[in-house]
Design an enzyme around this catalytic site. Structure first.
Site, PDB file in Angstrom:
ATOM      1  N   VAL A  77       3.653   5.468   4.618  1.00  0.00           N
ATOM      2  CA  VAL A  77       2.366   4.796   4.825  1.00  0.00           C
ATOM      3  C   VAL A  77       2.588   3.710   5.878  1.00  0.00           C
ATOM      4  O   VAL A  77       3.568   2.967   5.813  1.00  0.00           O
ATOM      5  CB  VAL A  77       1.836   4.177   3.514  1.00  0.00           C
ATOM      6  N   GLN A  98      17.652   8.349   1.054  1.00  0.00           N
ATOM      7  CA  GLN A  98      17.633   8.122  -0.400  1.00  0.00           C
ATOM      8  C   GLN A  98      16.981   9.297  -1.124  1.00  0.00           C
ATOM      9  O   GLN A  98      17.486   9.762  -2.155  1.00  0.00           O
ATOM     10  CB  GLN A  98      16.863   6.829  -0.698  1.00  0.00           C
ATOM     11  N   ALA A 127       0.817  -1.227   0.000  1.00  0.00           N
ATOM     12  CA  ALA A 127       0.000   0.000   0.000  1.00  0.00           C
ATOM     13  C   ALA A 127       0.845   1.269   0.000  1.00  0.00           C
ATOM     14  O   ALA A 127       0.388   2.319  -0.445  1.00  0.00           O
ATOM     15  CB  ALA A 127      -0.947  -0.012   1.200  1.00  0.00           C
ATOM     16  N   HIS A 147       3.655   1.681  -1.795  1.00  0.00           N
ATOM     17  CA  HIS A 147       3.894   1.918  -3.224  1.00  0.00           C
ATOM     18  C   HIS A 147       2.611   2.410  -3.901  1.00  0.00           C
ATOM     19  O   HIS A 147       2.641   3.306  -4.743  1.00  0.00           O
ATOM     20  CB  HIS A 147       4.336   0.624  -3.920  1.00  0.00           C
TER      21      HIS A 147
END
Length: 282
Positions: A176, A153, A35, A37
């Site tokens: 998330v 990142q 979820a 992604h």
């Protein structure tokens, strides 16, 4: 949704759509989609007429080859999720397609890439920059979407875009979490029921530390988190650092900068989990 395996085929499709003035969003992933992604993909679908999601387990960013072997590969399930989210293309190339010859490029974005993950996973960010720059060159998107769970990142990719002068917007998207607070990760699938229970302590401790930080110093907050994690059998703290959200350098006091983030990495059994929390955001 169309599944495409070669850069040539993808570029042929995109050139037609771009000629029609359509905006292209790119969501780079390594598959094993969840979820978290899905939230990136939906945001891209909402903001662009065309959304490309790359599904590619990039070998050059794994400093631990065992981790590369164990990384889940679930392309069929991934494509179902992407279709449900409204993606236009799933780009699932082979290693040979992305690396027809070895990529010897060296990326250096010190001090962003020498601390935290950079210190504990040598070569990791070099591999990330290799694949992300290749994807940017192949897709030439208008926007690219990355999750804030991989906070370091995201900062490094922003710097790479600036230095390499890629003409695109980097969109950072919030972490998330599961209903109980655990940050979503493809690696969560490798946790046993007991490990999953232990892993909860990571986000719980971070949330508690935000309240604690309101009345305590940076060094006291560091100790609060370190003590809470090391008290849980089955968890091994790799690092917890409180840093400037822009430079990723450690802060000594809360007033040093207007953007302060706590970044943590914990081994839960043999599964390495990362998370972060914002203490101050301007």
């Amino acid at each position: 949704m169309k599944v495409i395996h070669t850069i040539k085929d993808l570029q042929a499709e995109l050139s037609v759509l771009k000629a029609q003035g359509k905006k292209v969003g790119l969501v780079p992933t390594m598959g094993a989609l969840h979820a978290g992604h899905a939230s990136l993909v939906k945001r891209s679908v909402n903001e662009n007429e065309v959304t490309v999601v790359s599904v590619f387990v990039n070998p050059t960013q794994f400093n631990d080859k065992n981790d590369l072997v164990k990384y889940p590969r679930t392309l069929d399930a991934d494509c179902k999720l992407l279709e449900a989210c409204g993606a236009t293309y799933a780009f699932a190339p082979s290693v040979e397609e992305m690396y027809p010859e070895p990529d010897t490029r060296q990326f250096s974005y010190a001090p962003l890439d020498t601390v935290m993950e950079g210190a504990f996973r040598p070569g990791h960010f070099n591999g990330v920059c290799q694949i992300v720059s290749k994807l940017f060159e192949a897709v030439k998107p208008h926007r690219a979407y990355f999750g804030e769970k991989d906070f370091q990142q995201l900062a490094i990719i922003r710097e790479m875009v600036r230095q390499m002068q890629f003409d695109l917007e980097i969109v950072g998207c919030p972490i998330v979490r599961e209903e109980d607070g655990l940050a979503l990760s493809s690696r969560n699938a490798r946790l046993s029921a007991e490990e999953r229970e232990n892993a909860l302590k990571i986000s719980q401790t971070l949330f508690k530390s935000r309240t604690f930080a309101a009345t305590h110093t940076v060094s006291e907050t560091l100790k609060f988190v370190e003590d809470a994690i090391t008290a849980v059998p089955g968890l091994r703290l790799e690092y917890f650092e409180i840093v400037d959200g822009n430079t990723l350098q450690k802060v000594d006091n809360w007033n040093q900068t207007s953007y302060v983030v706590g970044c943590i990495t914990v081994f839960c059994g043999d599964v390495r989990l990362i998370d972060n929390i914002k203490y101050k955001e301007s």
